[in-house]
Design a protein around this motif. Structure first.
Motif, PDB file in Angstrom:
ATOM      1  N   VAL A 226       3.311  25.071  23.808  1.00  0.00           N
ATOM      2  CA  VAL A 226       2.016  23.901  24.038  1.00  0.00           C
ATOM      3  C   VAL A 226       0.644  23.560  24.708  1.00  0.00           C
ATOM      4  CG1 VAL A 226       0.991  21.180  23.688  1.00  0.00           C
ATOM      5  CG2 VAL A 226       3.715  22.353  22.716  1.00  0.00           C
ATOM      6  N   GLN A 227       0.002  24.028  24.359  1.00  0.00           N
ATOM      7  CA  GLN A 227      -1.551  24.413  25.137  1.00  0.00           C
ATOM      8  C   GLN A 227      -2.815  22.958  26.067  1.00  0.00           C
ATOM      9  OE1 GLN A 227      -4.264  28.178  24.795  1.00  0.00           O
ATOM     10  NE2 GLN A 227      -2.154  29.567  24.453  1.00  0.00           N
ATOM     11  N   GLY A 228      -2.163  21.940  24.657  1.00  0.00           N
ATOM     12  CA  GLY A 228      -3.378  21.577  25.255  1.00  0.00           C
ATOM     13  C   GLY A 228      -2.333  20.123  23.711  1.00  0.00           C
ATOM     14  N   PHE A 229      -3.557  19.764  23.431  1.00  0.00           N
ATOM     15  CA  PHE A 229      -3.816  18.291  22.228  1.00  0.00           C
ATOM     16  C   PHE A 229      -4.720  17.385  22.200  1.00  0.00           C
ATOM     17  CE2 PHE A 229      -1.612  15.593  25.430  1.00  0.00           C
ATOM     18  CZ  PHE A 229      -1.325  14.225  24.447  1.00  0.00           C
ATOM     19  N   HIS A 230      -5.059  16.678  20.883  1.00  0.00           N
ATOM     20  CA  HIS A 230      -6.142  15.602  20.953  1.00  0.00           C
ATOM     21  C   HIS A 230      -5.820  15.450  19.720  1.00  0.00           C
ATOM     22  CE1 HIS A 230      -6.944  19.631  18.542  1.00  0.00           C
ATOM     23  NE2 HIS A 230      -8.368  18.751  17.935  1.00  0.00           N
ATOM     24  N   ARG A 236       1.198   0.523  15.245  1.00  0.00           N
ATOM     25  CA  ARG A 236       2.631   0.399  15.017  1.00  0.00           C
ATOM     26  C   ARG A 236       2.536  -0.321  13.662  1.00  0.00           C
ATOM     27  NH1 ARG A 236       7.024  -0.618  17.627  1.00  0.00           N
ATOM     28  NH2 ARG A 236       6.885   0.156  19.508  1.00  0.00           N
ATOM     29  N   SER A 237       3.229  -0.104  12.167  1.00  0.00           N
ATOM     30  CA  SER A 237       4.503  -0.868  10.936  1.00  0.00           C
ATOM     31  C   SER A 237       4.703  -1.969  11.597  1.00  0.00           C
ATOM     32  CB  SER A 237       3.992  -0.301  10.031  1.00  0.00           C
ATOM     33  OG  SER A 237       3.983  -1.250   8.932  1.00  0.00           O
ATOM     34  N   GLY A 238       4.974  -3.490  11.963  1.00  0.00           N
ATOM     35  CA  GLY A 238       5.839  -4.167  11.882  1.00  0.00           C
ATOM     36  C   GLY A 238       6.839  -3.209  13.689  1.00  0.00           C
ATOM     37  N   THR A 239       7.716  -2.719  13.459  1.00  0.00           N
ATOM     38  CA  THR A 239       9.012  -2.190  14.225  1.00  0.00           C
ATOM     39  C   THR A 239       8.496  -0.904  14.662  1.00  0.00           C
ATOM     40  OG1 THR A 239      10.755  -1.600  12.891  1.00  0.00           O
ATOM     41  CG2 THR A 239      10.111  -4.287  14.301  1.00  0.00           C
ATOM     42  N   MET A 240       7.538  -0.519  13.348  1.00  0.00           N
ATOM     43  CA  MET A 240       7.181   1.307  13.116  1.00  0.00           C
ATOM     44  C   MET A 240       6.286   1.920  14.174  1.00  0.00           C
ATOM     45  SD  MET A 240       7.847   4.118   9.841  1.00  0.00           S
ATOM     46  CE  MET A 240       5.515   3.089   9.591  1.00  0.00           C
ATOM     47  N   PRO A 241       6.750   2.980  15.025  1.00  0.00           N
ATOM     48  CA  PRO A 241       5.336   3.595  15.647  1.00  0.00           C
ATOM     49  C   PRO A 241       4.910   4.796  14.566  1.00  0.00           C
ATOM     50  CG  PRO A 241       7.018   3.415  16.899  1.00  0.00           C
ATOM     51  CD  PRO A 241       8.017   2.820  15.505  1.00  0.00           C
ATOM     52  N   ILE A 242       3.797   4.790  14.327  1.00  0.00           N
ATOM     53  CA  ILE A 242       2.777   5.746  13.727  1.00  0.00           C
ATOM     54  C   ILE A 242       1.714   6.640  14.974  1.00  0.00           C
ATOM     55  CG2 ILE A 242       1.738   5.820  12.023  1.00  0.00           C
ATOM     56  CD1 ILE A 242       2.801   3.492  10.269  1.00  0.00           C
ATOM     57  N   ILE A 243       2.736   7.517  14.607  1.00  0.00           N
ATOM     58  CA  ILE A 243       1.919   8.864  15.859  1.00  0.00           C
ATOM     59  C   ILE A 243       1.417   9.781  15.445  1.00  0.00           C
ATOM     60  CG2 ILE A 243       2.174  10.167  18.486  1.00  0.00           C
ATOM     61  CD1 ILE A 243       4.380   8.287  18.899  1.00  0.00           C
ATOM     62  N   GLN A 244       0.407  10.076  15.319  1.00  0.00           N
ATOM     63  CA  GLN A 244      -0.107  11.519  14.554  1.00  0.00           C
ATOM     64  C   GLN A 244      -1.658  11.726  15.938  1.00  0.00           C
ATOM     65  OE1 GLN A 244      -3.546   9.574  11.321  1.00  0.00           O
ATOM     66  NE2 GLN A 244      -1.511   9.138  10.321  1.00  0.00           N
ATOM     67  N   LEU A 245      -1.431  13.417  15.986  1.00  0.00           N
ATOM     68  CA  LEU A 245      -2.019  14.117  16.947  1.00  0.00           C
ATOM     69  C   LEU A 245      -2.576  15.666  16.331  1.00  0.00           C
ATOM     70  CD1 LEU A 245       0.216  16.299  18.546  1.00  0.00           C
ATOM     71  CD2 LEU A 245       1.178  14.035  19.294  1.00  0.00           C
ATOM     72  N   ASP A 246      -3.114  16.074  16.918  1.00  0.00           N
ATOM     73  CA  ASP A 246      -3.497  17.380  17.211  1.00  0.00           C
ATOM     74  C   ASP A 246      -3.101  18.174  18.009  1.00  0.00           C
ATOM     75  OD1 ASP A 246      -5.015  16.310  14.433  1.00  0.00           O
ATOM     76  OD2 ASP A 246      -6.769  16.767  15.257  1.00  0.00           O
ATOM     77  N   ALA A 258       5.049  28.621  15.320  1.00  0.00           N
ATOM     78  CA  ALA A 258       3.549  27.171  15.569  1.00  0.00           C
ATOM     79  C   ALA A 258       4.665  26.500  15.270  1.00  0.00           C
ATOM     80  CB  ALA A 258       2.555  27.266  14.895  1.00  0.00           C
ATOM     81  N   HIS A 259       5.145  26.736  13.830  1.00  0.00           N
ATOM     82  CA  HIS A 259       6.161  25.552  13.400  1.00  0.00           C
ATOM     83  C   HIS A 259       7.166  25.088  14.139  1.00  0.00           C
ATOM     84  CE1 HIS A 259       9.182  24.155  10.937  1.00  0.00           C
ATOM     85  NE2 HIS A 259       8.342  22.846  10.261  1.00  0.00           N
ATOM     86  N   ASP A 260       7.672  25.714  14.551  1.00  0.00           N
ATOM     87  CA  ASP A 260       9.164  25.938  15.438  1.00  0.00           C
ATOM     88  C   ASP A 260       8.558  24.670  16.742  1.00  0.00           C
ATOM     89  OD1 ASP A 260      11.030  26.751  13.375  1.00  0.00           O
ATOM     90  OD2 ASP A 260      11.001  28.765  15.576  1.00  0.00           O
ATOM     91  N   ILE A 261       7.197  25.318  16.813  1.00  0.00           N
ATOM     92  CA  ILE A 261       6.377  24.247  18.628  1.00  0.00           C
ATOM     93  C   ILE A 261       6.399  22.999  18.197  1.00  0.00           C
ATOM     94  CG2 ILE A 261       5.240  24.188  20.291  1.00  0.00           C
ATOM     95  CD1 ILE A 261       4.713  27.210  20.250  1.00  0.00           C
ATOM     96  N   ALA A 262       5.959  22.974  16.747  1.00  0.00           N
ATOM     97  CA  ALA A 262       5.518  21.347  16.475  1.00  0.00           C
ATOM     98  C   ALA A 262       6.685  20.636  16.472  1.00  0.00           C
ATOM     99  CB  ALA A 262       5.110  21.615  15.733  1.00  0.00           C
ATOM    100  N   GLU A 263       7.720  21.241  15.907  1.00  0.00           N
ATOM    101  CA  GLU A 263       8.923  19.929  14.644  1.00  0.00           C
ATOM    102  C   GLU A 263       9.893  20.209  16.865  1.00  0.00           C
ATOM    103  OE1 GLU A 263      11.779  19.266  12.525  1.00  0.00           O
ATOM    104  OE2 GLU A 263       9.811  20.357  12.570  1.00  0.00           O
ATOM    105  N   ARG A 264       9.304  21.071  17.705  1.00  0.00           N
ATOM    106  CA  ARG A 264      10.310  20.350  19.077  1.00  0.00           C
ATOM    107  C   ARG A 264       9.073  19.287  19.275  1.00  0.00           C
ATOM    108  NH1 ARG A 264      10.515  25.630  20.018  1.00  0.00           N
ATOM    109  NH2 ARG A 264       9.557  25.744  21.841  1.00  0.00           N
ATOM    110  N   ILE A 280       1.694  15.466  13.144  1.00  0.00           N
ATOM    111  CA  ILE A 280       0.989  16.789  13.636  1.00  0.00           C
ATOM    112  C   ILE A 280       0.334  17.623  12.687  1.00  0.00           C
ATOM    113  CG2 ILE A 280       1.712  18.338  15.361  1.00  0.00           C
ATOM    114  CD1 ILE A 280       4.201  16.707  16.443  1.00  0.00           C
ATOM    115  N   HIS A 281      -0.492  17.812  13.187  1.00  0.00           N
ATOM    116  CA  HIS A 281      -1.824  18.612  13.056  1.00  0.00           C
ATOM    117  C   HIS A 281      -2.095  20.084  14.468  1.00  0.00           C
ATOM    118  CE1 HIS A 281      -4.612  20.854  10.655  1.00  0.00           C
ATOM    119  NE2 HIS A 281      -5.386  20.853  12.158  1.00  0.00           N
ATOM    120  N   GLN A 282      -1.715  21.336  13.624  1.00  0.00           N
ATOM    121  CA  GLN A 282      -1.736  22.260  14.306  1.00  0.00           C
ATOM    122  C   GLN A 282      -3.376  23.220  14.368  1.00  0.00           C
ATOM    123  OE1 GLN A 282       2.122  24.686  12.956  1.00  0.00           O
ATOM    124  NE2 GLN A 282       2.764  22.749  12.607  1.00  0.00           N
ATOM    125  N   ASP A 283      -3.698  23.394  15.466  1.00  0.00           N
ATOM    126  CA  ASP A 283      -5.079  23.851  15.889  1.00  0.00           C
ATOM    127  C   ASP A 283      -4.930  25.138  17.261  1.00  0.00           C
ATOM    128  OD1 ASP A 283      -5.687  22.250  14.187  1.00  0.00           O
ATOM    129  OD2 ASP A 283      -7.193  20.780  16.130  1.00  0.00           O
TER     130      ASP A 283
END
Length: 285
Positions: A226-230, A236-246, A258-264, A280-283
């Motif tokens: 991973v070289q960075g993210f943005h 949150r939806s109730g007790t469920m956190p919703i997390i999105q990142l590039d 790339a898929h293996d890194i994103a999976e980790r 997770i979106h991969q850039d």
């Protein structure tokens, strides 16, 4: 799941406690005519209604995501918490007017001993419930159970105040009964602020706290490749956190790498935030 089972048990315990307190305090009020006992009785009646709302809200919020609600039904908890605050505000205003009328009419109370024993029973039962709810909140993070626990923590102070009013009335200080009722009502109004703000934040999709955002950043950057993210977006939806990142990675690596890194990265985030919905979106850099 353990979390769902705890939330259901906490909701059922709250309903059972509320109705037990209503019966006990109704007896105390009929014997004493105390306005402070009436204040505590009204508070318990509202707790019972709020607990029933909670029970329905928890059951609905725990329903899995479906085609029409792809992020689950967690916001039902926030709506239920707002309903509770409306109940509290209405009862507090009613009690203030009733206590003022009691002061004007100089009403007297009797059979204070009966009231004292009932309030002692109420304190013991409420304390047991608050301890159990605290355990559930620590293990689930449920805003509905947290709001309900706040009601019952307020009840502990309320019952202690009523106990003091009954003792003082027994000693001859009759007007203290109404003044304690007014104090209880004002405290009820003060206590709803935290519930309103937290429920409003959840309904308005406020991001996770800064310390949790820092944790996410640390987890993401700890994965090799991973070289960075943005574009980190959280809510949150109730007790469920919703997390999105590039996620930013070397553009020359294969799709599988790339898929293996994103999976980790996703596994690490879900381990820290159980039940989270992570996208997770991969850039390429």
């Amino acid at each position: 799941m353990q979390r769902e089972r705890l939330m259901r048990w906490a909701s059922l315990a709250s309903v059972a406690t509320a109705f037990s307190l209503i019966l006990a305090k109704l007896v105390a009020w009929l014997f004493t005519g105390s306005v402070s006992v009436l204040a505590s009785l009204v508070d318990s009646m509202l707790d019972a209604m709020a607990s029933l709302v909670n029970l329905l809200a928890v059951r609905y919020s725990l329903k899995p995501a479906d085609e029409d609600h792809q992020f689950g039904h967690g916001k039902a908890e926030s709506l239920a918490a707002l309903v509770q605050t409306a109940f509290i505000c209405g009862s507090a205003i009613f009690l203030i007017f009733h206590a003022i009328d009691d002061l004007r009419s100089r009403s007297e109370i009797g059979n204070e001993q009966v009231g004292v024993w009932v309030i002692l029973f109420s304190i013991a039962l409420t304390a047991a419930l608050v301890l159990f709810q605290g355990y559930v909140v620590r293990h689930t993070g449920s805003v509905t159970i947290k709001a309900d626990a706040l009601h019952y923590r307020m009840d502990l102070l309320t019952n202690a105040s009523v106990l003091a009013a009954l003792v003082l009335s027994w000693l001859g200080y009759k007007s203290m009964d109404a003044w304690v009722a007014i104090g209880i009502a004002l405290y009820m109004l003060y206590g709803v602020r935290e519930i309103v703000m937290e429920s409003f934040d959840l309904l308005m999709d406020r991001q996770l706290p800064p310390e949790q955002l820092e944790e996410i950043e640390t987890l993401v950057m700890s994965v090799g490749g991973v070289q960075g993210f943005h574009e980190l977006r959280t809510r949150r939806s109730g007790t469920m956190p919703i997390i999105q990142l590039d996620l930013e990675m070397d553009g020359s690596m294969t799709l599988e790498e790339a898929h293996d890194i994103a999976e980790r990265v996703m596994i690490l985030i879900k381990k820290r935030f159980p039940g989270a919905d992570v996208t997770i979106h991969q850039d390429p850099v």
